[in-house]
Design a protein around this motif. Structure first.
Motif, PDB file in Angstrom:
ATOM      1  N   ALA B 269      57.721  45.680  47.535  1.00 48.98           N
ATOM      2  CA  ALA B 269      58.118  44.276  47.629  1.00 48.98           C
ATOM      3  C   ALA B 269      56.958  43.423  48.126  1.00 48.98           C
ATOM      4  CB  ALA B 269      59.323  44.129  48.562  1.00 48.98           C
ATOM      5  N   PHE B 270      56.274  43.902  49.144  1.00 48.33           N
ATOM      6  CA  PHE B 270      55.094  43.188  49.642  1.00 48.33           C
ATOM      7  C   PHE B 270      54.083  42.996  48.517  1.00 48.33           C
ATOM      8  CE2 PHE B 270      51.711  42.015  52.494  1.00 48.33           C
ATOM      9  CZ  PHE B 270      50.581  42.595  51.959  1.00 48.33           C
ATOM     10  N   MET B 271      53.858  44.055  47.763  1.00 49.38           N
ATOM     11  CA  MET B 271      52.866  44.007  46.677  1.00 49.38           C
ATOM     12  C   MET B 271      53.289  43.013  45.593  1.00 49.38           C
ATOM     13  SD  MET B 271      50.404  45.858  47.585  1.00 49.38           S
ATOM     14  CE  MET B 271      50.099  47.041  48.906  1.00 49.38           C
ATOM     15  N   LEU B 272      54.581  42.959  45.296  1.00 48.83           N
ATOM     16  CA  LEU B 272      55.048  42.020  44.278  1.00 48.83           C
ATOM     17  C   LEU B 272      54.850  40.577  44.743  1.00 48.83           C
ATOM     18  CD1 LEU B 272      58.236  43.938  43.124  1.00 48.83           C
ATOM     19  CD2 LEU B 272      56.254  43.405  41.698  1.00 48.83           C
ATOM     20  N   GLY B 273      55.171  40.327  46.033  1.00 44.79           N
ATOM     21  CA  GLY B 273      54.943  38.987  46.581  1.00 44.79           C
ATOM     22  C   GLY B 273      53.467  38.619  46.541  1.00 44.79           C
ATOM     23  N   LEU B 274      52.631  39.585  46.831  1.00 47.53           N
ATOM     24  CA  LEU B 274      51.184  39.360  46.806  1.00 47.53           C
ATOM     25  C   LEU B 274      50.705  39.081  45.387  1.00 47.53           C
ATOM     26  CD1 LEU B 274      48.437  39.415  48.278  1.00 47.53           C
ATOM     27  CD2 LEU B 274      48.418  41.896  47.972  1.00 47.53           C
ATOM     28  N   PHE B 275      51.207  39.868  44.444  1.00 48.60           N
ATOM     29  CA  PHE B 275      50.826  39.714  43.040  1.00 48.60           C
ATOM     30  C   PHE B 275      51.236  38.321  42.533  1.00 48.60           C
ATOM     31  CE2 PHE B 275      49.070  40.829  39.273  1.00 48.60           C
ATOM     32  CZ  PHE B 275      49.587  41.854  38.497  1.00 48.60           C
ATOM     33  N   HIS B 276      52.430  37.909  42.949  1.00 47.19           N
ATOM     34  CA  HIS B 276      52.906  36.562  42.596  1.00 47.19           C
ATOM     35  C   HIS B 276      51.894  35.516  43.029  1.00 47.19           C
ATOM     36  CE1 HIS B 276      56.022  33.252  42.504  1.00 47.19           C
ATOM     37  NE2 HIS B 276      55.217  32.777  43.445  1.00 47.19           N
ATOM     38  N   GLU B 277      51.425  35.617  44.261  1.00 48.38           N
ATOM     39  CA  GLU B 277      50.465  34.648  44.792  1.00 48.38           C
ATOM     40  C   GLU B 277      49.133  34.698  44.068  1.00 48.38           C
ATOM     41  OE1 GLU B 277      52.588  32.467  46.591  1.00 48.38           O
ATOM     42  OE2 GLU B 277      50.596  32.117  47.460  1.00 48.38           O
ATOM     43  N   LEU B 278      48.639  35.911  43.821  1.00 49.07           N
ATOM     44  CA  LEU B 278      47.343  36.060  43.139  1.00 49.07           C
ATOM     45  C   LEU B 278      47.395  35.420  41.751  1.00 49.07           C
ATOM     46  CD1 LEU B 278      46.345  39.761  43.983  1.00 49.07           C
ATOM     47  CD2 LEU B 278      45.386  37.674  44.960  1.00 49.07           C
ATOM     48  N   MET B 279      48.529  35.644  41.089  1.00 49.03           N
ATOM     49  CA  MET B 279      48.675  35.071  39.743  1.00 49.03           C
ATOM     50  C   MET B 279      48.763  33.555  39.830  1.00 49.03           C
ATOM     51  SD  MET B 279      48.603  36.388  36.758  1.00 49.03           S
ATOM     52  CE  MET B 279      49.336  37.959  36.350  1.00 49.03           C
ATOM     53  N   LYS B 280      49.534  33.080  40.788  1.00 52.97           N
ATOM     54  CA  LYS B 280      49.710  31.630  40.961  1.00 52.97           C
ATOM     55  C   LYS B 280      48.371  30.964  41.271  1.00 52.97           C
ATOM     56  CE  LYS B 280      51.654  29.317  44.522  1.00 52.97           C
ATOM     57  NZ  LYS B 280      52.637  29.124  45.575  1.00 52.97           N
ATOM     58  N   ASN B 281      47.580  31.618  42.133  1.00 55.40           N
ATOM     59  CA  ASN B 281      46.287  31.060  42.533  1.00 55.40           C
ATOM     60  C   ASN B 281      45.198  31.330  41.509  1.00 55.40           C
ATOM     61  OD1 ASN B 281      47.615  30.392  44.900  1.00 55.40           O
ATOM     62  ND2 ASN B 281      46.774  32.113  46.065  1.00 55.40           N
ATOM     63  N   LYS B 282      45.533  31.995  40.412  1.00 59.48           N
ATOM     64  CA  LYS B 282      44.547  32.351  39.386  1.00 59.48           C
ATOM     65  C   LYS B 282      43.356  33.086  40.003  1.00 59.48           C
ATOM     66  CE  LYS B 282      45.531  28.843  35.842  1.00 59.48           C
ATOM     67  NZ  LYS B 282      46.899  29.277  35.773  1.00 59.48           N
ATOM     68  N   SER B 283      43.653  34.116  40.808  1.00 58.86           N
ATOM     69  CA  SER B 283      42.596  34.853  41.499  1.00 58.86           C
ATOM     70  C   SER B 283      41.936  35.871  40.569  1.00 58.86           C
ATOM     71  CB  SER B 283      43.173  35.567  42.727  1.00 58.86           C
ATOM     72  OG  SER B 283      43.421  34.642  43.752  1.00 58.86           O
ATOM     73  N   TYR B 284      41.279  35.363  39.531  1.00 56.24           N
ATOM     74  CA  TYR B 284      40.585  36.264  38.613  1.00 56.24           C
ATOM     75  C   TYR B 284      39.444  35.533  37.925  1.00 56.24           C
ATOM     76  CZ  TYR B 284      43.890  33.852  35.470  1.00 56.24           C
ATOM     77  OH  TYR B 284      44.628  32.923  34.815  1.00 56.24           O
ATOM     78  N   GLU B 285      38.525  36.342  37.398  1.00 54.70           N
ATOM     79  CA  GLU B 285      37.466  35.802  36.549  1.00 54.70           C
ATOM     80  C   GLU B 285      37.904  35.974  35.101  1.00 54.70           C
ATOM     81  OE1 GLU B 285      33.541  37.836  37.334  1.00 54.70           O
ATOM     82  OE2 GLU B 285      34.798  38.597  38.968  1.00 54.70           O
ATOM     83  N   PRO B 286      38.098  34.878  34.369  1.00 55.11           N
ATOM     84  CA  PRO B 286      38.521  35.008  32.969  1.00 55.11           C
ATOM     85  C   PRO B 286      37.587  35.928  32.167  1.00 55.11           C
ATOM     86  CG  PRO B 286      38.669  32.735  33.675  1.00 55.11           C
ATOM     87  CD  PRO B 286      38.027  33.478  34.810  1.00 55.11           C
TER      88      PRO B 286
END
Lengths: 271, 849
Positions: B269-286
């Protein structure tokens, strides 16, 4: 030979206790070397007085804002070594390298060193009627090796060497940690802690606000020992004063006695 | 013995050795520039330490013919050994070791044995085991191997014997959740199944700036050579950590680490909440996602199937290999196209796809994942895990600020809950998103050279039982063909697919290390014959018919080792330090004796006579002759003499590269393997399809499905390693030097939340009884009321106490007399789909003893 010093880095340490085990093995090796007991017997004995290094774990705060501090308990090798200065049998030596060493063959088991130590270091063993504490592996150091604990640390959290080098490295680390964590890291014992102990031969890199929890008090002192020291010093002065006074009075009495005798002779002549 | 007191010794002074003196008598080479420390009276002999399972290279110190301890080998790329290694003398010189062969006289489990000599014991073993071979069913014998002492020979005896059943231990460790969950994203694949064991990749702690540790403690689960020294370096150089754990460990940091207490089993559950945030914040290099992952892959939003796939050939180091190509939307052409031909694959968007005659709307894998994550807000995660939403957002920010030199550790010992597989899958997807794979400070590939073999046994006739389970058991579909020791208990009880009638435990402790004590005891009692080869007593030896004490690692020469969980290749030597104590025997000798009795004269002549004649030197030569994975230049350097002199050879690590060993040769943030399994299971109406989905979804731990919340006297039993213990091994817990430390840290206690403990009327130090209401076993331990434990959790250091098998106390002198082992009381169950033993996933009750 310059002062040989050590430093424990509480931030780098991973609490694996390899140092603790290493010290206990090295002490059993010393027992084998001096003929007391061989390794195969020594490793099956608890020998608590030879646990020069040991952990004390304490918890702070309330769940969930809580944490543990593991104090790595050890001798500070104080510059002013109150244990050494108070030992009535001169069994505790401060070596040229600064290491403070109890020589058990000279120890009479009076435990004054335990009284004198503000860090609760010397451990008394009833069986051998002597006190024991870390000796900074001076036998290894004087053979060009590092202390057993330093040699074994896997996290580079124990460093040793000439004092200036160790202090420089420790201060550099403390500065870096202060920046990294946004709170002050100090090198406990690099500067004089107080008059009672002086500087420490074994320093610690520690967060200033947590140092007491690591067994590093701001003002390490045993007031009753300070009183004893003062009384001793005072007593020495007082005895000297008494001796001086008695001597002076004797001369005065002698002078008076000469006059008295001279007066008596004069009276005898008149009769 | 000559006496030398401290003062006299100093007069002798220190003698620097020109090089390490070794027992074989090879003369030391000319003095190296570096001075090797020596008192002048010491020998130093290279060993591969086996106080735990990982064979860290070290040097054994010998003085006056006695092993003093083990210390670092300065030639090693990662020089250092831990306290357990230093305490090796406490293992060797312990009279509580198994001193002679033992033959059971009481009932199995009573722990009543009589001493026997080697020929009687070996003859008895042979007479019992030959039966199955003579009947034409050698597969009725299963051999569990773990801390075995004669690699290269011992397992080979039983391979020639003809059994296919060598159930490995790791379905109690990493082989299911971690290996499959991580392997699905980065590979490697073996026979169509993902299997990313800890041997395959490492976390580059030394260069990382920030990391999340959930279910992983690199210095509690301490192993020096492959990771702990690197972890220490990282910490010293400023590695910032967030530790997610129902109990706050000390090793990752005390007054300087961010601890997030979490409800046991809710890490997903913690990981899913974290993943939600990372996706929302676009924490990636396209660019990274497009180049190295299949984030642009077009998938059917409903069926989760890739919109279109084909097989193509690609050049790979002078070979042609087949990889899977997939459809993407090419922004350069405005058309859907295969990825291998696309110039600018889109990361987002829904697109019309025409493939194999069908038209439908497909979305990018990245978008489909983002959609699934929408409902898993940090607030939702807080509700399930007790980790505050703002803390989850902070972790996401820290990952954003520090990526790509940041990681979420994909765990090691992962088989704890029914949802552990899903947790590792989600963690791995996040690591792919933030670009941790193949980056400094992220997740990097290991490099282990392969060694040659002396013996090449014929292939067995029957199939291993694992094959049957992988094919027919829905809860072993993703199980591992090599690691099924926990699963094998089911065969012992049910005789399916065929009966296993006897077991050999070669340094393996099934009863101590595997969940389901009640069932395992039943299985052990049912066996016709049990043999334990071990220098030490453990739970399983209580149920042995015969125990053969093999010599410990310092008392034997051993095969060269090159399998390390490190990005730096290493080849390491273990040489005999002292003669075996008591009547323990060299395990290579034991293997020859078993081979002589179990096999035909011809088989012995073919496979084992060479070793009998050539000895270890022959084995070593053969191993190095077959060395693969090093340059030709290095290969000529790595000789037996070189290893005897230096102990270890190390190469250099390759620079990290975001390479994936998946079917698509991309990091599969959307796993094609799982998509395929999902489709199959959905079509078959199998409920495990939800577990197999390539999407990040919530699944509860098993215990959560049994009750809304725990009663006041109920806990989830969690464990972590103490850095001075090693699983259930006598070599560490019955070791005076280590017990001295263990007693200082209460390694025998169970730790519970202080308020909860007080409400139960406990005080610190009380003796408590602990049991699983579903079975009859009771355990007792000292309780510590702690502020560092989540109220739902009961923490204990793994493997220190006798647990439910108090008969063990007869054999130990220094080990704790009480203590809890969750495996004993655990139900015998398997995590869905992957089959791990889910060792923490049940409820226990506690009362004052």
């Amino acid at each position: 030979m310059s002062i040989y010093s050590m430093c424990y880095d509480s931030q780098a340490c991973v609490r694996c206790f390899t140092c603790v085990v290493s010290c206990s093995v090295e002490n059993r090796l010393r027992l084998q070397r001096n003929g007391t007991t061989s390794i195969e017997t020594g490793v099956n004995k608890a020998l608590p007085q030879l646990n020069y290094l040991y952990p004390i774990q304490r918890e702070y705060g309330k769940y969930p804002k809580s944490y543990r501090i593991t104090e790595l308990h050890h001798c500070m090798h104080c510059e002013n070594a109150p244990c050494a200065s108070s030992c009535p049998s001169n069994a505790i030596e401060r070596r040229k390298g600064g290491q403070v060493v109890i020589h058990q063959d000279l120890c009479v088991g009076c435990r004054t060193c335990q009284d004198a130590c503000p860090f609760d270091v010397p451990i008394y063993d009833q069986h051998s009627n002597a006190s024991y504490k870390c000796m900074m592996c001076y036998d290894r150091v004087e053979s060009d090796l590092k202390p057993a604990c330093v040699n074994s640390c896997i996290a580079d959290a124990l460093i040793s060497g000439p004092r200036e080098e160790v202090v420089a490295e420790a201060r550099a680390r403390a500065k870096r940690y202060s920046e990294q964590f946004g709170k002050e890291y100090i090198v406990y014992g690099a500067d004089k802690i107080n008059d009672y102990v002086g500087k420490a031969g074994w320093m610690t890199i520690v967060s200033a606000e947590e140092m007491e929890k690591y067994g590093l008090p701001k003002n390490p002192m045993v007031s009753s020992m300070v009183l004893r020291q003062t009384t001793k010093a005072f007593g020495l002065g007082a005895s000297a004063a008494v001796a001086l006074g008695a001597g002076a009075h004797f001369l005065y009495w002698l002078a008076n006695r000469k006059d008295a005798l001279a007066a008596q002779e004069k009276e005898a002549d008149h009769e | 013995m000559q006496k030398t007191n401290r003062r006299d010794f100093l007069k002798l002074g220190g003698l620097a050795l020109a090089g390490p003196l070794v027992a074989s008598g090879v003369s030391p080479k000319a003095a190296r520039a570096e001075k090797l420390p020596g008192y002048g009276l010491e020998k130093r002999i290279p060993v591969n330490c086996r106080m735990c399972a990982q064979k860290c290279p070290g040097l054994a110190r010998v003085i006056d013919g006695r092993l003093i301890g083990i210390e670092a080998n300065p030639h090693s790329i990662s020089p250092g050994v831990c306290g357990r290694s230093v305490a090796a003398a406490g293992m060797v010189y312990n009279p509580n070791r198994i001193q002679t062969p033992l033959i059971r006289v009481g009932e199995r489990g009573e722990g009543k044995f009589r001493r026997a000599n080697w020929s009687e014991a070996l003859d008895l073993v042979a007479s019992k085991l030959k039966v199955y071979r003579d009947q034409g069913t050698p597969e009725a014998l299963a051999v569990a191997v773990r801390f075995n002492g004669a690699p290269g020979l011992d397992t080979e005896v039983f391979k020639v014997y003809g059994t296919p059943n060598f159930p490995g231990y790791a379905d109690t460790c990493w082989a299911n959740s971690r290996a499959v969950g991580l392997g699905a994203v980065c590979g490697p694949f073996s026979k169509g199944q993902p299997g990313c064991s800890p041997s395959k990749v490492s976390i580059n702690y030394a260069k990382a700036k920030y990391g999340v540790l959930a279910g992983r403690n690199p210095a509690g689960g301490l192993v020096c050579y492959p990771w702990a020294l690197n972890f220490g370096k990282g910490k010293r150089d400023g590695l910032k950590l967030t530790v997610v754990d129902p109990r706050k460990p000390s090793e990752t940091g005390e007054d300087n680490v961010n601890w997030l207490p979490i409800k046991p089993g809710s890490d997903l559950a913690f990981m899913l909440g974290l993943f939600h945030e990372l996706m929302k914040n676009k924490s990636y290099e396209p660019d990274y996602l497009i180049k190295h992952t299949n984030a642009p892959m077009l998938v059917d939003a409903k069926t989760l199937q890739p919109a279109g796939m084909r097989e193509i050939e690609k050049d790979d180091k002078e070979k042609k290999i087949k990889i899977l190509d997939y459809l993407v939307f090419d922004e350069a052409t405005g058309k859907t196209q295969f990825a291998s031909e696309a110039e600018k694959p889109a990361l987002h968007g829904a697109h019309e796809v025409l493939f194999e005659g069908k038209t439908f709307t497909a979305v990018t894998a990245l978008d489909r994942i983002a959609k699934e994550l929408e409902s898993y807000t940090p607030e939702w995660a807080e509700g399930k895990s007790d980790v505050p939403a703002e803390e989850i957002r902070k972790v996401a920010k820290d990952l954003e600020q520090n990526r790509p030199h940041a990681f979420i550790d994909p765990t090691y010992r992962s088989e704890r809950y029914f949802n552990s597989f899903k947790m590792v899958q989600v963690i791995s997807m996040m690591n792919a998103l933030i670009g941790a794979f193949g980056r400094e400070g992220g997740i990097i590939w290991n490099h282990s050279p392969k060694l040659g073999k002396l013996i090449h046994p014929p292939k067995p006739k029957a199939d291993a039982i694992s094959k049957h389970y992988m094919k027919h058991d829905p809860n072993f579909r993703f199980g591992n063909s090599k690691y099924y020791r926990h699963k094998s208990v089911e065969t012992l009880l049910t005789d399916k697919p065929y009966p296993i009638k006897a077991m050999v435990f070669n340094g393996a402790n099934l009863l101590g290390g595997s969940a389901g004590g009640t069932e395992i005891v039943k299985a052990l009692e049912k066996l016709e014959f049990t043999l334990c080869i071990s220098p030490f007593f453990n739970e399983t030896t209580l149920y042995a018919d015969v125990i053969l004490p093999d010599a410990t690692f310092v008392e034997r020469n051993e095969a060269i080792n090159a399998k390390y969980k490190s990005e730096v290749p290493g080849v390491s030597m273990n040489m005999k330090v002292i003669d075996p104590l008591f009547d323990a025997k060299d395990p290579y000798w034991i293997s020859l004796e078993l081979a002589r009795r179990l096999l035909t004269a011809e088989e012995y002549e073919t496979h084992f006579k060479p070793f009998e004649v050539g000895g270890m030197e022959l084995l070593w030569e053969k191993q190095l002759a077959g060395l693969k994975g090093v340059s030709d230049k290095d290969k000529t350097k790595i000789t037996v003499d070189y290893l005897k002199q230096n102990g270890i050879w190390n190469g250099t690590a390759r620079p990290p590269k975001p390479k994936a060993k998946t079917p698509t040769h991309k990091l599969e943030i959307f796993s094609t393997f799982l998509a395929g399994a999902y489709a199959e299971l959905e079509a078959a109406g199998d409920s495990n399809s939800l577990v197999a989905t390539p999407l990040p979804v919530w699944q509860p731990a098993n215990w959560m499905t049994t009750r809304e919340k725990l009663a006041n006297d109920e806990f989830i039993p969690i464990t972590g390693f103490a850095p001075i213990n090693s699983f259930t091994g006598q070599q560490t817990k019955d070791n005076r030097l280590l017990a001295n430390v263990g007693e200082a840290i209460s390694w025998d206690a169970v730790f519970i939340n202080k308020s909860k403990g007080k409400s139960l009327g406990f005080t610190d130090g009380d003796m408590v009884t602990i049991w699983n209401p579903d079975n009859k076993l009771e355990q007792s331990a000292k309780v510590v009321l702690s502020e560092l434990v989540h109220p739902d959790a009961m923490f204990s250091y793994y493997g220190t106490g006798p647990g439910a098998f108090k008969n063990l106390n007869k054999f130990y002198g220094h080990a704790p007399k009480t203590g809890f082992n969750p495996n004993h009381s655990a139900p015998y169950h398997h995590a869905p789909l992957v089959g791990g033993h889910a060792a923490h996933d049940f409820v226990i009750k506690m009362r004052k003893a």
